[in-house]
Design an enzyme around this catalytic site. Sequence first.
Site, PDB file in Angstrom:
ATOM      1  N   GLY A   1     109.560  -5.931  67.037  1.00 26.62           N
ATOM      2  CA  GLY A   1     110.763  -5.604  67.803  1.00 26.62           C
ATOM      3  C   GLY A   1     110.512  -4.454  68.758  1.00 26.62           C
ATOM      4  O   GLY A   1     110.877  -4.499  69.942  1.00 26.62           O
ATOM      5  N   LYS A   2     109.858  -3.415  68.248  1.00 26.58           N
ATOM      6  CA  LYS A   2     109.535  -2.260  69.086  1.00 26.58           C
ATOM      7  C   LYS A   2     108.548  -2.653  70.181  1.00 26.58           C
ATOM      8  O   LYS A   2     108.684  -2.238  71.324  1.00 26.58           O
ATOM      9  CB  LYS A   2     108.834  -1.189  68.240  1.00 26.58           C
TER      10      LYS A   2
ATOM     11  N   ASP B   1     108.116   6.760  67.303  1.00 26.73           N
ATOM     12  CA  ASP B   1     108.606   6.827  65.942  1.00 26.73           C
ATOM     13  C   ASP B   1     110.115   6.857  66.082  1.00 26.73           C
ATOM     14  O   ASP B   1     110.648   7.625  66.889  1.00 26.73           O
ATOM     15  CB  ASP B   1     108.097   8.054  65.191  1.00 26.73           C
TER      16      ASP B   1
ATOM     17  N   PHE C   1     116.617  -6.533  65.766  1.00 23.05           N
ATOM     18  CA  PHE C   1     115.649  -6.349  64.681  1.00 23.05           C
ATOM     19  C   PHE C   1     116.074  -5.118  63.891  1.00 23.05           C
ATOM     20  O   PHE C   1     117.029  -4.427  64.256  1.00 23.05           O
ATOM     21  CB  PHE C   1     114.221  -6.217  65.236  1.00 23.05           C
ATOM     22  N   GLY C   2     115.342  -4.834  62.829  1.00 19.07           N
ATOM     23  CA  GLY C   2     115.607  -3.627  62.037  1.00 19.07           C
ATOM     24  C   GLY C   2     117.072  -3.496  61.650  1.00 19.07           C
ATOM     25  O   GLY C   2     117.669  -4.416  61.093  1.00 19.07           O
TER      26      GLY C   2
END
Length: 192
Positions: A12-13, A68, A149-150
């Site tokens: 996703g990232k 991050d 996502f996530g």
Amino acid sequence: MKKILIGTHNKGKYREIAYLLSKSCKKISPISLKIPSPKETSKTFSGNSILKVKFFSKFVNYPVISDDSGLCIKSLKNMPGVYSARLAKKHGNFKKAMAFILKKMKNKKKRSAVFICSLTFKYPKKKPVNVTGKIHGTIANKILGKNGFGYDSIFIPNNYNKTFGQFSKIKKMKMDHRYIAFKKLKKKIKTL
Ligand code: IMP
């Protein structure tokens, strides 16, 4: 910039960072080079972001970008924060981690939360350049939407009445914490 390593194993990232970078730049994944992920030993987003960019830079002789990020929920003492990925791992997947969070938030009136992204860029042999992007919002009462996502499906950004999971992928990518961080980074690194 001809080539850049996007230092993340998170699909996703990766998709979001690749979308933000210049179209003409070749994007490389650490997965395709069989580079593992470093241990995230810092208690801060910036500490982990810089640690990641330095780690991935050891494997290539071209620029690296790393992030991050995570979700901080005010009434849960900013949990899961830097432990966002680890919480999902502990519970087996993101759906279970989101259900765990919603249970903890049951009956809580104060539901404010913030997604934070610490983004770091590094040229070979140069010092890392680090920026932070934040987007404020609230935690939904249930898991809604499948587009993201996530933790996207429980986060409602301020001034909207749907979760990131209900936004189109493009719309979310053009407003989230990563986008805000990227805009700041672009002011410092013009070639991005
Ligand atoms: P880490 O940065 O690798 O420690 O992982 C951060 C965690 O937060 C991951 O599990 C992500 O899925 C989650 N996270 C970070 N950014 C987002 C986002 O934009 N949407 C949903 N979850 C996110």
